[in-house]
Design an enzyme around this catalytic site. Structure first.
Site, PDB file in Angstrom:
ATOM      1  CB  CYS A 141      58.755  61.424  34.151  1.00 36.84           C
ATOM      2  SG  CYS A 141      58.075  62.271  32.808  1.00 36.84           S
ATOM      3  CG  HIS A 180      56.546  58.422  35.515  1.00 34.62           C
ATOM      4  ND1 HIS A 180      55.686  59.349  35.660  1.00 34.62           N
ATOM      5  CD2 HIS A 180      56.870  58.625  34.244  1.00 34.62           C
ATOM      6  CE1 HIS A 180      55.550  60.040  34.712  1.00 34.62           C
ATOM      7  NE2 HIS A 180      56.206  59.414  33.740  1.00 34.62           N
ATOM      8  CG  ASN A 211      53.123  61.445  31.924  1.00 36.55           C
ATOM      9  OD1 ASN A 211      53.646  61.674  33.018  1.00 36.55           O
ATOM     10  ND2 ASN A 211      53.870  60.828  30.995  1.00 36.55           N
TER      11      ASN A 211
HETATM   12  O1  UT7 Z   1      56.637  60.331  31.042  1.00 35.64           O
HETATM   13  C1  UT7 Z   1      57.704  60.304  30.136  1.00 35.64           C
HETATM   14  C2  UT7 Z   1      57.933  58.982  29.671  1.00 35.64           C
HETATM   15  N1  UT7 Z   1      57.000  58.688  28.599  1.00 35.64           N
HETATM   16  C3  UT7 Z   1      56.710  57.468  28.209  1.00 35.64           C
HETATM   17  O2  UT7 Z   1      56.889  56.425  28.936  1.00 35.64           O
HETATM   18  C4  UT7 Z   1      55.757  57.265  27.079  1.00 35.64           C
HETATM   19  C5  UT7 Z   1      56.335  55.779  26.361  1.00 35.64           C
HETATM   20  N2  UT7 Z   1      55.581  55.708  25.027  1.00 35.64           N
HETATM   21  C6  UT7 Z   1      54.323  55.243  24.941  1.00 35.64           C
HETATM   22  O3  UT7 Z   1      53.764  55.175  26.054  1.00 35.64           O
HETATM   23  C7  UT7 Z   1      53.766  54.792  23.687  1.00 35.64           C
HETATM   24  O4  UT7 Z   1      54.658  54.675  22.724  1.00 35.64           O
HETATM   25  C8  UT7 Z   1      52.516  55.588  23.118  1.00 35.64           C
HETATM   26  C9  UT7 Z   1      51.631  55.636  24.039  1.00 35.64           C
HETATM   27  C10 UT7 Z   1      53.103  57.343  23.190  1.00 35.64           C
HETATM   28  C11 UT7 Z   1      52.375  55.298  21.616  1.00 35.64           C
HETATM   29  O5  UT7 Z   1      51.818  53.856  21.782  1.00 35.64           O
HETATM   30  P1  UT7 Z   1      52.116  53.096  20.423  1.00 35.64           P
HETATM   31  O6  UT7 Z   1      51.310  51.887  20.828  1.00 35.64           O
HETATM   32  O7  UT7 Z   1      53.737  53.156  20.446  1.00 35.64           O
HETATM   33  O8  UT7 Z   1      51.442  53.603  19.277  1.00 35.64           O
HETATM   34  P2  UT7 Z   1      52.284  54.228  18.003  1.00 35.64           P
HETATM   35  O9  UT7 Z   1      52.761  55.768  18.113  1.00 35.64           O
HETATM   36  O10 UT7 Z   1      52.951  53.326  17.485  1.00 35.64           O
HETATM   37  O11 UT7 Z   1      51.055  54.604  16.861  1.00 35.64           O
HETATM   38  C12 UT7 Z   1      50.196  53.209  16.699  1.00 35.64           C
HETATM   39  C13 UT7 Z   1      49.082  53.851  15.769  1.00 35.64           C
HETATM   40  C14 UT7 Z   1      49.569  54.877  14.580  1.00 35.64           C
HETATM   41  O12 UT7 Z   1      48.702  54.626  13.505  1.00 35.64           O
HETATM   42  P3  UT7 Z   1      49.159  53.869  12.239  1.00 35.64           P
HETATM   43  O13 UT7 Z   1      50.550  54.486  11.767  1.00 35.64           O
HETATM   44  O14 UT7 Z   1      49.499  52.289  12.790  1.00 35.64           O
HETATM   45  O15 UT7 Z   1      48.264  53.712  11.316  1.00 35.64           O
HETATM   46  C15 UT7 Z   1      49.400  56.243  15.241  1.00 35.64           C
HETATM   47  O16 UT7 Z   1      49.185  57.219  14.264  1.00 35.64           O
HETATM   48  O17 UT7 Z   1      48.238  54.661  16.461  1.00 35.64           O
HETATM   49  C16 UT7 Z   1      48.117  55.952  15.965  1.00 35.64           C
HETATM   50  N3  UT7 Z   1      47.878  56.838  17.011  1.00 35.64           N
HETATM   51  C17 UT7 Z   1      46.625  57.308  17.500  1.00 35.64           C
HETATM   52  N4  UT7 Z   1      45.297  56.876  17.142  1.00 35.64           N
HETATM   53  C18 UT7 Z   1      44.353  57.324  17.825  1.00 35.64           C
HETATM   54  C19 UT7 Z   1      48.802  57.514  17.817  1.00 35.64           C
HETATM   55  N5  UT7 Z   1      48.185  58.396  18.592  1.00 35.64           N
HETATM   56  C20 UT7 Z   1      46.790  58.188  18.585  1.00 35.64           C
HETATM   57  C21 UT7 Z   1      45.714  58.714  19.192  1.00 35.64           C
HETATM   58  N6  UT7 Z   1      44.456  58.068  18.920  1.00 35.64           N
HETATM   59  N7  UT7 Z   1      45.749  59.483  20.269  1.00 35.64           N
END
Ligand code: UT7
Length: 341
Positions: free
Chosen positions: A121, A268, A298
């Site tokens: 990115c 970004h 993104n």
């Molecule tokens: O462009 C390249 C660079 N990329 C980035 O900069 C991305 C960096 N990372 C992020 O932006 C974040 O880590 C994410 C947006 C990808 C994820 O957010 P998060 O707050 O870290 O969520 P998580 O992965 O810790 O998931 C939290 C919960 C989980 O459920 P449990 O285990 O707490 O029950 C996931 O299963 O949210 C759940 N979850 C969702 N729920 C509904 C994950 N994705 C989804 C979804 N809809 N789409």
């Protein structure tokens, strides 16, 4: 000699898919996606559209903008190009030919050298600096087209709700040329300073694992899902917040300026929360950052040039404004530019 962005362009597929549309197909909700990322929709390319198609459209727009100002045809502007760089993680073809060569051929930019840049990115930021260096090193080269273009949704695992809601398709282009503006004083403009960084020890955190020479598909193997993006969201998030804060601090320090000197930061567009967290740490008001992630999600290397074109065409960038771009992503890579518009 300084290099300035003389024209911009962008391309976004027509098909717009909202969070609610996605929630009909996978286990997610508009509330979750908005509250965790700031994304409201994404644009998805049709099955016959490839990376070079979006890149070409963005390139043509930038060339038309320049051609109109110069009173010549876009074809003549294409012939004035000395270099075409395409930053992409989702090229038309892996390895060869480069997407930049496809653009060179389709534009009829017969005088231009062409190559792709793989820097996740951060690709557009790497691309601007690479183009500026290649222009500076030769008196004969005057103009480069730097494009970020991605069809990320074709490399998305639609069974992984943790990643599939994040990505969209798009392209942005910037025409970089040797400026005729004075090198000092109020009329000064152009690319002022760039920081580039990488941390390959984090390569595993954001990766397209299959399809390359490390893990090729084998004859007879059943391919259940195409090559797709795997991401350790938390690790990339932590890297991103550190990268954004670190780059802002370093650019300000090296240029001996303060945040008040910056008109706008164009980060970004990966996650609005990354930008908010970095802004909070540094005490920078949210309105200093430009965000269009709500509409486009993104788009990786396309997100910064796409945002620059949106700002440029809507008259939100004024001559003399000092703007900062910040990128971070796969590699892992990060970087930032200071540009006097
Ligand atoms: O462009 C390249 C660079 N990329 C980035 O900069 C991305 C960096 N990372 C992020 O932006 C974040 O880590 C994410 C947006 C990808 C994820 O957010 P998060 O707050 O870290 O969520 P998580 O992965 O810790 O998931 C939290 C919960 C989980 O459920 P449990 O285990 O707490 O029950 C996931 O299963 O949210 C759940 N979850 C969702 N729920 C509904 C994950 N994705 C989804 C979804 N809809 N789409």
């Amino acid at each position: 000699m300084a290099m300035e962005i003389a024209a911009t362009g962008r391309a976004v597929p027509e098909q717009r898919v909202t969070n609610d549309d996605l929630a009909k197909r996978i286990d997610t909700s508009d509330e979750w996606i908005r509250s965790h990322t700031g994304i409201g929709s994404r644009h998805i390319a049709g099955e016959h559209t490839a990376c070079s198609d979006l890149a070409l459209e963005a390139a043509k727009q930038a060339l038309s903008m320049a051609a109109e100002r110069e009173g010549r045809t876009p074809e003549a502007a294409a012939l004035s190009l000395d270099l075409i760089l395409v930053a992409t993680a989702t090229p038309d073809h892996y390895g060869t030919p480069s997407t930049a060569c496809l653009i060179q051929g389709r534009l009829g930019a017969a005088e231009a050298a062409a190559m792709d840049i793989t820097a996740g990115c951060t690709g557009f930021i790497y691309g601007l600096e690479a183009a500026a260096g290649l222009l500076a090193i030769s008196g004969a080269r005057k103009r480069a087209l730097v494009i970020g273009s991605e069809i990320l949704t074709r490399f998305t695992n639609w069974d992984d709700r943790g990643t599939c809601v994040l990505f969209g398709d798009g392209a942005g282009a910037a025409l970089l040329e040797k400026t005729t503006a004075p090198a000092e004083g109020p009329e000064k403009r152009g690319l002022l300073r760039t920081i580039l960084g990488a941390d390959g020890s984090g390569a595993e955190h954001l990766i397209i694992r299959r399809g390359g020479s490390r893990l090729p598909y084998k004859p007879g193997e059943t391919v259940d899902i195409p090559p797709h993006i795997d991401m350790n969201g938390q690790a990339v998030y932590n890297f991103a917040v550190k990268a954004v804060t670190g780059i802002i601090e370093k650019l300000l320090r090296e240029e001996k300026i303060t945040i008040d000197d910056i008109s706008l930061i164009v980060p970004h567009q990966a996650n609005a929360r990354i930008v908010q967290a970095a802004g909070k740490r540094l005490g920078i008001p949210e309105k200093k950052f430009f965000l269009n992630i709500e509409e486009y999600a993104n788009t990786s290397s396309a997100s910064i040039p796409l945002a620059l074109d949106e700002l440029n065409r809507s008259g939100k960038l004024r001559r003399g404004d000092l703007i900062m771009t910040i990128g971070f992503g796969g590699g892992l890579t990060c970087g930032g530019n200071l540009i006097i518009w």
